[in-house]
Design a protein around this motif. Structure first.
Motif, PDB file in Angstrom:
ATOM      1  N   GLU A 353       0.857  -1.217   0.049  1.00 12.59           N
ATOM      2  CA  GLU A 353       0.005   0.046  -0.073  1.00 12.59           C
ATOM      3  C   GLU A 353       0.648   1.336   0.026  1.00 12.59           C
ATOM      4  O   GLU A 353       0.446   2.428  -0.658  1.00 12.59           O
ATOM      5  CB  GLU A 353      -0.955   0.084   1.072  1.00 12.59           C
ATOM      6  CG  GLU A 353      -2.108  -0.984   1.084  1.00 12.59           C
ATOM      7  CD  GLU A 353      -1.642  -2.320   1.874  1.00 12.59           C
ATOM      8  OE1 GLU A 353      -2.442  -3.115   1.417  1.00 12.59           O
ATOM      9  OE2 GLU A 353      -0.323  -2.519   1.932  1.00 12.59           O
ATOM     10  N   GLN A 354       1.904   1.381   0.854  1.00 14.02           N
ATOM     11  CA  GLN A 354       2.730   2.471   0.637  1.00 14.02           C
ATOM     12  C   GLN A 354       3.286   2.807  -0.448  1.00 14.02           C
ATOM     13  O   GLN A 354       3.492   3.912  -0.826  1.00 14.02           O
ATOM     14  CB  GLN A 354       4.138   2.145   1.743  1.00 14.02           C
ATOM     15  CG  GLN A 354       3.491   2.123   3.103  1.00 14.02           C
ATOM     16  CD  GLN A 354       3.457   0.472   3.543  1.00 14.02           C
ATOM     17  OE1 GLN A 354       3.019  -0.311   2.801  1.00 14.02           O
ATOM     18  NE2 GLN A 354       3.749   0.246   4.734  1.00 14.02           N
ATOM     19  N   HIS A 355       3.675   1.728  -1.216  1.00  9.01           N
ATOM     20  CA  HIS A 355       4.348   2.022  -2.628  1.00  9.01           C
ATOM     21  C   HIS A 355       3.091   2.459  -3.592  1.00  9.01           C
ATOM     22  O   HIS A 355       3.488   3.083  -4.379  1.00  9.01           O
ATOM     23  CB  HIS A 355       4.957   0.513  -3.371  1.00  9.01           C
ATOM     24  CG  HIS A 355       5.144   0.355  -4.530  1.00  9.01           C
ATOM     25  ND1 HIS A 355       6.091   1.368  -5.346  1.00  9.01           N
ATOM     26  CD2 HIS A 355       4.643  -0.365  -5.690  1.00  9.01           C
ATOM     27  CE1 HIS A 355       5.970   1.013  -6.293  1.00  9.01           C
ATOM     28  NE2 HIS A 355       5.177   0.150  -6.646  1.00  9.01           N
ATOM     29  N   VAL A 357       0.583   4.193  -3.098  1.00 11.57           N
ATOM     30  CA  VAL A 357       0.191   5.476  -2.815  1.00 11.57           C
ATOM     31  C   VAL A 357       1.464   6.448  -3.403  1.00 11.57           C
ATOM     32  O   VAL A 357       0.940   7.121  -4.017  1.00 11.57           O
ATOM     33  CB  VAL A 357       0.252   5.924  -1.485  1.00 11.57           C
ATOM     34  CG1 VAL A 357      -0.102   7.469  -1.245  1.00 11.57           C
ATOM     35  CG2 VAL A 357      -1.087   5.031  -0.847  1.00 11.57           C
ATOM     36  N   THR A 358       2.522   6.364  -3.023  1.00  7.79           N
ATOM     37  CA  THR A 358       3.664   6.978  -3.209  1.00  7.79           C
ATOM     38  C   THR A 358       3.961   7.029  -5.060  1.00  7.79           C
ATOM     39  O   THR A 358       4.167   8.032  -5.619  1.00  7.79           O
ATOM     40  CB  THR A 358       5.064   6.632  -2.674  1.00  7.79           C
ATOM     41  OG1 THR A 358       4.809   6.861  -1.506  1.00  7.79           O
ATOM     42  CG2 THR A 358       6.299   7.514  -3.170  1.00  7.79           C
ATOM     43  N   ARG A 381      -2.480   1.370   6.030  1.00  9.33           N
ATOM     44  CA  ARG A 381      -1.083   1.027   6.000  1.00  9.33           C
ATOM     45  C   ARG A 381      -0.285   2.083   5.124  1.00  9.33           C
ATOM     46  O   ARG A 381       1.044   2.282   5.261  1.00  9.33           O
ATOM     47  CB  ARG A 381      -0.870  -0.542   5.265  1.00  9.33           C
ATOM     48  CG  ARG A 381      -1.410  -1.445   6.055  1.00  9.33           C
ATOM     49  CD  ARG A 381      -1.873  -2.735   5.210  1.00  9.33           C
ATOM     50  NE  ARG A 381      -0.380  -3.183   5.028  1.00  9.33           N
ATOM     51  CZ  ARG A 381      -0.025  -4.428   5.616  1.00  9.33           C
ATOM     52  NH1 ARG A 381      -0.633  -5.096   6.690  1.00  9.33           N
ATOM     53  NH2 ARG A 381       1.177  -4.928   5.450  1.00  9.33           N
ATOM     54  N   GLY A 382      -0.884   3.008   4.374  1.00  9.17           N
ATOM     55  CA  GLY A 382      -0.300   3.934   3.629  1.00  9.17           C
ATOM     56  C   GLY A 382      -0.441   5.287   4.316  1.00  9.17           C
ATOM     57  O   GLY A 382      -0.149   6.200   3.121  1.00  9.17           O
ATOM     58  N   TYR A 383      -0.583   5.464   5.449  1.00  6.77           N
ATOM     59  CA  TYR A 383      -0.833   6.877   5.866  1.00  6.77           C
ATOM     60  C   TYR A 383       0.037   7.700   5.658  1.00  6.77           C
ATOM     61  O   TYR A 383      -0.042   8.964   5.484  1.00  6.77           O
ATOM     62  CB  TYR A 383      -1.487   6.836   7.576  1.00  6.77           C
ATOM     63  CG  TYR A 383      -2.241   7.796   8.079  1.00  6.77           C
ATOM     64  CD1 TYR A 383      -3.014   8.355   7.452  1.00  6.77           C
ATOM     65  CD2 TYR A 383      -1.539   8.419   9.287  1.00  6.77           C
ATOM     66  CE1 TYR A 383      -3.845   9.581   7.914  1.00  6.77           C
ATOM     67  CE2 TYR A 383      -2.214   9.627   9.882  1.00  6.77           C
ATOM     68  CZ  TYR A 383      -3.240  10.111   9.206  1.00  6.77           C
ATOM     69  OH  TYR A 383      -3.716  11.301   9.546  1.00  6.77           O
ATOM     70  N   ASP A 384       1.584   7.686   6.277  1.00  3.59           N
ATOM     71  CA  ASP A 384       2.450   8.349   6.190  1.00  3.59           C
ATOM     72  C   ASP A 384       2.632   8.787   4.662  1.00  3.59           C
ATOM     73  O   ASP A 384       2.991  10.097   4.510  1.00  3.59           O
ATOM     74  CB  ASP A 384       3.704   7.674   6.609  1.00  3.59           C
ATOM     75  CG  ASP A 384       4.867   8.543   6.480  1.00  3.59           C
ATOM     76  OD1 ASP A 384       5.002   9.621   7.141  1.00  3.59           O
ATOM     77  OD2 ASP A 384       6.106   8.442   5.681  1.00  3.59           O
ATOM     78  N   GLN A 385       2.414   7.848   3.936  1.00  2.00           N
ATOM     79  CA  GLN A 385       2.531   8.430   2.405  1.00  2.00           C
ATOM     80  C   GLN A 385       1.437   9.296   1.806  1.00  2.00           C
ATOM     81  O   GLN A 385       1.871  10.298   1.098  1.00  2.00           O
ATOM     82  CB  GLN A 385       2.645   7.080   1.530  1.00  2.00           C
ATOM     83  CG  GLN A 385       3.605   6.255   1.474  1.00  2.00           C
ATOM     84  CD  GLN A 385       3.746   5.541   3.002  1.00  2.00           C
ATOM     85  OE1 GLN A 385       2.932   5.279   3.657  1.00  2.00           O
ATOM     86  NE2 GLN A 385       5.125   5.290   3.256  1.00  2.00           N
ATOM     87  N   HIS A 388       2.835  12.536   3.402  1.00  2.00           N
ATOM     88  CA  HIS A 388       4.112  13.122   3.067  1.00  2.00           C
ATOM     89  C   HIS A 388       4.240  13.327   1.391  1.00  2.00           C
ATOM     90  O   HIS A 388       4.820  14.211   0.923  1.00  2.00           O
ATOM     91  CB  HIS A 388       5.130  12.028   3.525  1.00  2.00           C
ATOM     92  CG  HIS A 388       6.405  12.706   3.192  1.00  2.00           C
ATOM     93  ND1 HIS A 388       7.113  12.255   2.132  1.00  2.00           N
ATOM     94  CD2 HIS A 388       7.561  13.349   3.942  1.00  2.00           C
ATOM     95  CE1 HIS A 388       8.363  13.036   1.932  1.00  2.00           C
ATOM     96  NE2 HIS A 388       8.587  13.617   3.177  1.00  2.00           N
ATOM     97  N   ASP A 389       3.665  12.305   0.658  1.00  5.13           N
ATOM     98  CA  ASP A 389       3.794  12.181  -0.784  1.00  5.13           C
ATOM     99  C   ASP A 389       2.621  12.551  -1.515  1.00  5.13           C
ATOM    100  O   ASP A 389       2.698  12.785  -2.692  1.00  5.13           O
ATOM    101  CB  ASP A 389       4.137  10.697  -1.112  1.00  5.13           C
ATOM    102  CG  ASP A 389       5.371  10.164  -0.604  1.00  5.13           C
ATOM    103  OD1 ASP A 389       6.430  11.029  -0.080  1.00  5.13           O
ATOM    104  OD2 ASP A 389       5.630   9.142  -0.097  1.00  5.13           O
TER     105      ASP A 389
END
Length: 600
Positions: A353-355, A357-358, A381-385, A388-389
């Motif tokens: 999920e992080q990938h 989103v970014t 799971r992708g909250y920071d992204q 930030h992104d």
């Protein structure tokens, strides 16, 4: 169930009994099916070799934990699997001390094992964490973060890689198969350790270099090179349905007293021929006829997921810059339809999920219009992204949030309760929601026009049909669906509008109904106008109360110093258990027939 004293024949008979029990119960109740059938021998071998009362048994995602439940005192209670107030479909320590950790999201198991191994060392105990992880979970970056540390600290952990779908690295013919058998043998493991300790370490520097190079060359034609290079011993691949071979291999791995991966090849659906193999629809199933494999279908309206998929296909047909991604849920989110129609513009990036989103943030910067389609519970799971992104640069990414609200039998780890709360406080983010099929189509069309991040939420299953004419979305504008003669106002958000309408129909008063449409930004002007006519406001939304729709409106009322009596019918501050959606809603007091009694 004590299996330590059972011989191989008795254990194989037990495996058959476990499969029969799973097939019988899941055919009636539904549940995770093919993955759990494929893990029977591996689980029995785990219980034979390790001590479940002492060693942490850690199941990644725990889709495959049904045999474990049957082996740990829940044989009769298994009838209640995934039913309200019955057994969870995942591991759950509150249910049994044999369940080490709650699991429902993937790729957490090796990190848990690393933490457990550190604790065991500090406590000077003789216990070994044992992990079962599927090949799909190995696609997530968190796994490699954990492996990276584990390979460095070298604490004893046994990781069983249940490979039932993709090869980590394909074996190269008969040589690789032969070498893998050698690597799994007691002789090789003992020989390797003695050679390293007694010979290679005592050789002159040049000879040591040559010996190491020979060993590395052998590894290159075996599937375990990636793990060996990370400092983790590798055994396999072995036959994940050959109980004798699994037990022998796990005994070797246990005795090694260091991190080791046992790579086992298994067949999904093993023991139920109709489901054997790569049949995605047998992963998680509803009730079916176990004699012929035919599903017991319920007649239902078109799901919100299907409506979304069709709307996005139309949008992608119209605009070449529409692209999209999902994280290992192509059929669950409807993106499989887009992947088929536009294979160069829509992707499944696996459990990443992080990938997801970014990567879509970069596509937005390049002028594309990305649609990230993920379940509410997995978007966490992708909250920071997201922050930030996407939000930091205010990139026009659309988050299509499926399974918002109560999702039923999957329970605590999967309920879509928090997306409003965790997205509402982000600068540049726009949050809006459709109330029915027609407005979901309009929401997708409108999302294309936004030049900033936005999130659209919609429920699992079908919307409740409503009689109100659908109108196009306007930025930050709510829609008053019905005037009322009482001093009450029902405010619905998304699927909460239908609950407000049903509750109003049961109430003796004539009550106004507002479709909020946007929770960020709020339609402050309309809310101010309505506050002059209606003094008792009631919030209907399938979301967490803290930080949710009611919180947003209370913040507005406080800022404007407007005195309104506000009652929110959102979820209280606790995790929501599993069970049929209507039964769960009844337990929470959220059915319209119950809500009507809470309205003064």
């Amino acid at each position: 169930m004590n299996i330590k004293s059972r011989n191989l024949g008795q254990l194989e008979e037990l495996c058959s009994d476990i499969r029969e029990r799973i097939i019988d119960v899941v055919s009636r109740n539904g549940g995770h099916f093919s993955s759990t059938l494929g893990a029977v021998e591996l689980t029995v071998a785990m219980h034979k070799v390790f001590d479940v009362q002492k060693d942490p048994f850690i199941f990644d995602v725990s889709h495959q934990c049904y045999p474990h439940k049957l082996l740990t005192g829940r044989w009769e209670e298994f009838e209640t699997i995934r039913q309200f107030r019955g057994l969870s479909g995942f591991t759950k320590p509150k249910e049994s001390s044999a369940d080490y950790f709650v699991a429902g999201h993937s790729s957490t198991s090796i990190s848990l094992a690393v933490g457990a191994a550190k604790a065991i060392k500090l406590k000077k105990e003789k216990r070994i964490p044992v992990v079962m992880i599927g090949d799909g979970s190995m696609t997530a970056g968190m796994v490699y973060e954990a492996l990276n540390e584990l390979g460095d600290i070298k604490l004893p952990v046994v990781i069983i890689l249940n490979d039932n779908e993709m090869s980590i690295a394909k074996p190269i013919g008969s040589i690789s198969k032969y070498l893998s058998k050698i690597l799994a043998g007691k002789f090789y493991q003992s020989f390797r350790e003695k050679i390293d300790r007694n010979i290679i370490q005592k050789l002159p520097e040049g000879a040591t270099y040559i010996a190491k190079k020979i060993e590395e060359s052998m590894k290159l034609i075996t599937p375990g090179i990636i793990f060996e290079e990370m400092g983790i011993d590798y055994i396999g691949p072995i036959d994940g349905h050959n109980l004798e071979e699994i037990i022998e291999t796990l005994e070797i791995a246990k005795a090694m007293n260091k991190p080791v991966i046992v790579h086992a090849r298994t067949v999904k659906g093993k023991g139920y021929s109709i489901a054997e193999g790569q049949h995605e629809h047998w992963h998680g199933v509803g009730p079916f006829n176990k004699d012929n494999g035919e599903f017991i279908k319920k007649v239902s309206a078109k799901s919100a997921t299907a409506v979304f998929a069709d709307a996005l296909v139309n949008l992608a047909t119209k605009y070449d810059n529409v692209v999209g991604v999902t994280a290992a849920m192509p059929s669950g989110t409807g993106i499989d339809k887009l992947m088929k129609e536009f294979p160069t513009r829509f992707w499944d990036v696996a459990i990443a999920e992080q990938h997801a989103v970014t990567s879509m943030a970069a596509m937005a910067k390049e002028g594309f219009k990305p649609y990230i389609t993920i379940y509410s519970t997995f978007l966490q799971r992708g909250y920071d992204q997201i922050i930030h992104d996407v939000c930091l640069m205010s990139l026009p990414v659309v988050f299509a949030i499926d399974r918002a609200g109560i999702v039923g039998n999957d329970g605590e780890t999967h309920q879509g309760a928090f997306d409003i709360s965790y997205l509402r406080f982000l600068p540049n983010m726009v949050l809006f929601a459709p109330r029915d099929e027609e407005t979901l189509n309009l929401a997708i069309e409108y999302s294309y026009t936004l030049d900033k991040p936005c999130a659209i939420r919609y429920p699992r299953g079908a919307f409740t049909p409503l009689s109100f004419k659908a109108t196009a979305f306007e930025f930050g504008k709510a829609e008053l669906l019905k005037e009322g003669t009482s001093n009450k106002l029902f405010i619905g958000y998304g699927a909460g509008v239908s609950r407000a309408c049903e509750t109003q129909e049961l109430h003796k008063e004539d009550i106004a109904i507002l479709d909020l449409r946007f929770v960020k930004p709020l339609d402050k002007e309309l809310l101010k106008q309505l506050s002059k006519k209606y003094n008792d406001w009631y919030i209907f939304s399938d979301s967490q109360k803290q930080g949710g729709v009611g919180s947003a409106i209370l913040e507005f009322l406080n800022e404007e110093k407007i005195n309104i009596n506000l009652t929110s019918f959102e979820y209280e501050d606790h995790f929501i258990e599993h069970g049929d959606t209507k039964v769960v809603e009844e337990s929470l007091g959220l059915l319209p027939s119950l809500l009507v009694n809470k309205i003064n």
